[in-house]
Each structure stands twice: as structure tokens, then as C-alpha cells.
Design a protein around this motif. Structure first.
Motif, PDB file in Angstrom:
ATOM      1  N   ALA A  34       0.825  -1.541  -0.027  1.00 44.76           N
ATOM      2  CA  ALA A  34      -0.006  -0.083   0.345  1.00 44.76           C
ATOM      3  C   ALA A  34       0.789   0.752  -0.211  1.00 44.76           C
ATOM      4  O   ALA A  34       0.312   2.044  -0.891  1.00 44.76           O
ATOM      5  CB  ALA A  34      -0.925   0.222   1.230  1.00 44.76           C
ATOM      6  N   LEU A  35       1.637   0.859   0.791  1.00 43.15           N
ATOM      7  CA  LEU A  35       3.128   2.316   0.964  1.00 43.15           C
ATOM      8  C   LEU A  35       3.819   2.679  -0.013  1.00 43.15           C
ATOM      9  O   LEU A  35       3.685   3.730  -0.799  1.00 43.15           O
ATOM     10  CB  LEU A  35       4.137   2.556   2.365  1.00 43.15           C
ATOM     11  CG  LEU A  35       2.995   2.735   3.364  1.00 43.15           C
ATOM     12  CD1 LEU A  35       3.784   2.637   4.872  1.00 43.15           C
ATOM     13  CD2 LEU A  35       2.540   3.743   3.280  1.00 43.15           C
ATOM     14  N   VAL A  36       3.926   1.729  -0.779  1.00 43.06           N
ATOM     15  CA  VAL A  36       4.911   1.726  -2.073  1.00 43.06           C
ATOM     16  C   VAL A  36       4.111   1.857  -3.385  1.00 43.06           C
ATOM     17  O   VAL A  36       4.646   3.276  -3.965  1.00 43.06           O
ATOM     18  CB  VAL A  36       5.608   0.361  -2.412  1.00 43.06           C
ATOM     19  CG1 VAL A  36       6.455   0.491  -3.993  1.00 43.06           C
ATOM     20  CG2 VAL A  36       6.997  -0.168  -1.340  1.00 43.06           C
ATOM     21  N   GLU A  37       3.111   1.233  -3.821  1.00 49.55           N
ATOM     22  CA  GLU A  37       2.482   1.457  -4.623  1.00 49.55           C
ATOM     23  C   GLU A  37       1.233   2.862  -5.245  1.00 49.55           C
ATOM     24  O   GLU A  37       1.428   3.696  -5.750  1.00 49.55           O
ATOM     25  CB  GLU A  37       1.137   0.067  -4.802  1.00 49.55           C
ATOM     26  CG  GLU A  37       2.184  -1.406  -4.952  1.00 49.55           C
ATOM     27  CD  GLU A  37       2.901  -1.251  -7.222  1.00 49.55           C
ATOM     28  OE1 GLU A  37       2.536  -0.397  -7.103  1.00 49.55           O
ATOM     29  OE2 GLU A  37       3.916  -1.981  -6.306  1.00 49.55           O
ATOM     30  N   GLY A  38       1.062   2.786  -3.602  1.00 51.97           N
ATOM     31  CA  GLY A  38       0.742   4.685  -2.922  1.00 51.97           C
ATOM     32  C   GLY A  38       1.338   5.725  -3.250  1.00 51.97           C
ATOM     33  O   GLY A  38       0.896   6.522  -3.477  1.00 51.97           O
ATOM     34  N   GLY A  39       2.869   5.844  -3.450  1.00 57.10           N
ATOM     35  CA  GLY A  39       3.693   6.409  -3.578  1.00 57.10           C
ATOM     36  C   GLY A  39       3.720   7.325  -2.535  1.00 57.10           C
ATOM     37  O   GLY A  39       4.550   8.871  -2.267  1.00 57.10           O
ATOM     38  N   LEU A  40       3.248   6.410  -1.216  1.00 56.77           N
ATOM     39  CA  LEU A  40       3.260   7.171  -0.505  1.00 56.77           C
ATOM     40  C   LEU A  40       4.999   6.658   0.386  1.00 56.77           C
ATOM     41  O   LEU A  40       5.890   7.820   1.744  1.00 56.77           O
ATOM     42  CB  LEU A  40       2.718   6.816   0.959  1.00 56.77           C
ATOM     43  CG  LEU A  40       1.207   6.775   0.574  1.00 56.77           C
ATOM     44  CD1 LEU A  40       0.298   6.106   1.290  1.00 56.77           C
ATOM     45  CD2 LEU A  40       0.873   8.594   0.041  1.00 56.77           C
ATOM     46  N   ALA A  41       5.742   5.670   0.313  1.00 53.38           N
ATOM     47  CA  ALA A  41       7.266   5.920   0.511  1.00 53.38           C
ATOM     48  C   ALA A  41       8.004   4.939  -0.204  1.00 53.38           C
ATOM     49  O   ALA A  41       7.295   3.897  -1.471  1.00 53.38           O
ATOM     50  CB  ALA A  41       7.008   4.622   2.345  1.00 53.38           C
ATOM     51  N   SER A  42       9.338   4.453   0.009  1.00 54.62           N
ATOM     52  CA  SER A  42      10.095   3.541  -0.940  1.00 54.62           C
ATOM     53  C   SER A  42      10.366   2.643  -0.482  1.00 54.62           C
ATOM     54  O   SER A  42       9.577   2.383   0.998  1.00 54.62           O
ATOM     55  CB  SER A  42      11.740   4.682  -0.968  1.00 54.62           C
ATOM     56  OG  SER A  42      12.325   4.047   0.004  1.00 54.62           O
ATOM     57  N   PRO A  43      10.135   1.092  -0.530  1.00 55.19           N
ATOM     58  CA  PRO A  43      10.404   0.111  -0.428  1.00 55.19           C
ATOM     59  C   PRO A  43      11.112  -0.398   0.741  1.00 55.19           C
ATOM     60  O   PRO A  43      10.094  -0.593   1.898  1.00 55.19           O
ATOM     61  CB  PRO A  43      11.360  -1.123  -1.440  1.00 55.19           C
ATOM     62  CG  PRO A  43      10.914  -0.229  -3.160  1.00 55.19           C
ATOM     63  CD  PRO A  43      10.729   1.172  -2.240  1.00 55.19           C
ATOM     64  N   VAL A  44      12.457  -0.110   0.909  1.00 56.59           N
ATOM     65  CA  VAL A  44      13.068   0.201   1.973  1.00 56.59           C
ATOM     66  C   VAL A  44      11.584   0.322   3.907  1.00 56.59           C
ATOM     67  O   VAL A  44      11.864  -0.289   4.961  1.00 56.59           O
ATOM     68  CB  VAL A  44      14.736   0.695   2.784  1.00 56.59           C
ATOM     69  CG1 VAL A  44      15.149   0.297   3.755  1.00 56.59           C
ATOM     70  CG2 VAL A  44      15.318  -0.582   1.570  1.00 56.59           C
ATOM     71  N   PRO A  45      12.195   2.159   4.025  1.00 58.71           N
ATOM     72  CA  PRO A  45      11.144   2.655   5.239  1.00 58.71           C
ATOM     73  C   PRO A  45       9.675   1.642   5.363  1.00 58.71           C
ATOM     74  O   PRO A  45       8.932   1.518   6.036  1.00 58.71           O
ATOM     75  CB  PRO A  45      10.772   4.036   4.439  1.00 58.71           C
ATOM     76  CG  PRO A  45      12.247   4.452   3.669  1.00 58.71           C
ATOM     77  CD  PRO A  45      12.122   3.409   3.132  1.00 58.71           C
ATOM     78  N   ALA A  46       8.773   1.091   3.870  1.00 59.35           N
ATOM     79  CA  ALA A  46       7.767   0.849   3.195  1.00 59.35           C
ATOM     80  C   ALA A  46       7.782  -0.392   4.851  1.00 59.35           C
ATOM     81  O   ALA A  46       6.409  -1.119   4.992  1.00 59.35           O
ATOM     82  CB  ALA A  46       6.887   0.654   1.810  1.00 59.35           C
ATOM     83  N   THR A  47       8.307  -1.301   4.178  1.00 53.55           N
ATOM     84  CA  THR A  47       8.923  -2.423   4.782  1.00 53.55           C
ATOM     85  C   THR A  47       8.807  -2.446   6.076  1.00 53.55           C
ATOM     86  O   THR A  47       8.679  -3.394   7.015  1.00 53.55           O
ATOM     87  CB  THR A  47       9.606  -3.212   3.814  1.00 53.55           C
ATOM     88  OG1 THR A  47       9.709  -4.535   4.556  1.00 53.55           O
ATOM     89  CG2 THR A  47      11.128  -2.869   4.257  1.00 53.55           C
ATOM     90  N   LEU A  48       9.544  -1.571   6.948  1.00 52.05           N
ATOM     91  CA  LEU A  48       9.742  -1.668   8.399  1.00 52.05           C
ATOM     92  C   LEU A  48       8.747  -1.531   8.964  1.00 52.05           C
ATOM     93  O   LEU A  48       8.053  -1.994  10.071  1.00 52.05           O
ATOM     94  CB  LEU A  48      11.280  -0.332   8.656  1.00 52.05           C
ATOM     95  CG  LEU A  48      12.102  -1.168   7.742  1.00 52.05           C
ATOM     96  CD1 LEU A  48      13.292   0.840   8.204  1.00 52.05           C
ATOM     97  CD2 LEU A  48      12.715  -1.876   8.230  1.00 52.05           C
TER      98      LEU A  48
END
Length: 131
Positions: A34-48
């Protein structure tokens, strides 16, 4: 003959841990995607962020279903948090290495990372957090 029941108990416990892991992964991956595909965060912070969400699910379900722990929350929560913190840093290290250094796609990188961190967590929680 006593080794077989011990192995069976361990296998059942790991199966429960795996089932809880699936529920935690739904929370983790759901937030990650949701965060990555929604453009809200890049993969590393989104996975954290996803790791934290999955951790909350994991604590509640592992305490009651996997380990059936009677350790008081005041002891188990800080132990769980410490194991999760190590897992959090392992997640960062592996995801950073796979995505940033090796250029791997984030979802396959997360699958490999999840496997590594899952083994760490099962052993640490069994031996220390909920023992």
C-alpha cells in the motif's frame, strides 16, 4: 522414543508459528504494498513500517497460540520487542542489500528476507521470549 514426541511438539509449534506468520505477513505485506504502490514511501521504509504492523499481530497470536506462554506481559513484551528489534535491523540490512545494492525487485527481496528473519524469530522466541 521420547525424541519423536519432542520432534512432533516442535513441528506442531513451528506449524503454529508459520500460521501466525502468515497472518503477520498479511499485515506486513499489505502495508508495504500500500505504501509503495500508493507512492507514500520507498520500499525500505515501507517494509519497516510493515514489519511493525506485522509484529503487533505476531506478538498477540504467538503468545496465545504458538507458545501458550504464561510469562507475564511485563516480561514477555520487552523480550519480544528486543527480538523484534534485531529482526527489524535484519530486515533493514537484507532489504537494503537486495534492493539498493543488488537492484532486486522489492517483493522477491522481501520473501527471502522474511524467510531469514522468520528462522531467527522462531528460535529466539522459543528459547527466550516465551520460554
Amino acid at each position: 522414543m521420547t525424541a519423536i514426541p519432542s520432534f512432533q511438539r516442535l513441528a506442531q509449534q513451528f506449524a503454529a508459528f508459520f500460521g501466525v506468520g502468515v497472518a503477520a505477513a498479511v499485515a506486513h505485506y499489505g502495508l508495504l504494498v500500500a505504501l509503495v504502490e500508493g507512492g507514500l514511501a520507498s520500499p525500505v521504509p515501507a517494509t519497516l513500517a510493515g514489519y511493525i504492523a506485522g509484529g503487533l499481530v505476531s506478538y498477540a497470536l504467538n503468545r496465545t497460540h504458538t507458545y501458550r506462554s504464561t510469562r507475564p506481559h511485563r516480561e514477555a513484551t520487552w523480550r519480544f520487542a528486543l527480538v523484534a528489534l534485531v529482526g527489524f535491523f535484519l530486515t533493514w540490512i537484507f532489504m537494503h542489500a537486495f534492493v539498493e545494492w543488488l537492484g532486486a525487485p522489492y517483493l522477491p527481496a522481501q520473501l527471502v528476507t522474511t524467510g531469514i528473519v522468520m528462522l531467527w524469530s522462531f528460535i529466539a522466541h522459543k528459547a527466550w521470549t516465551f520460554a
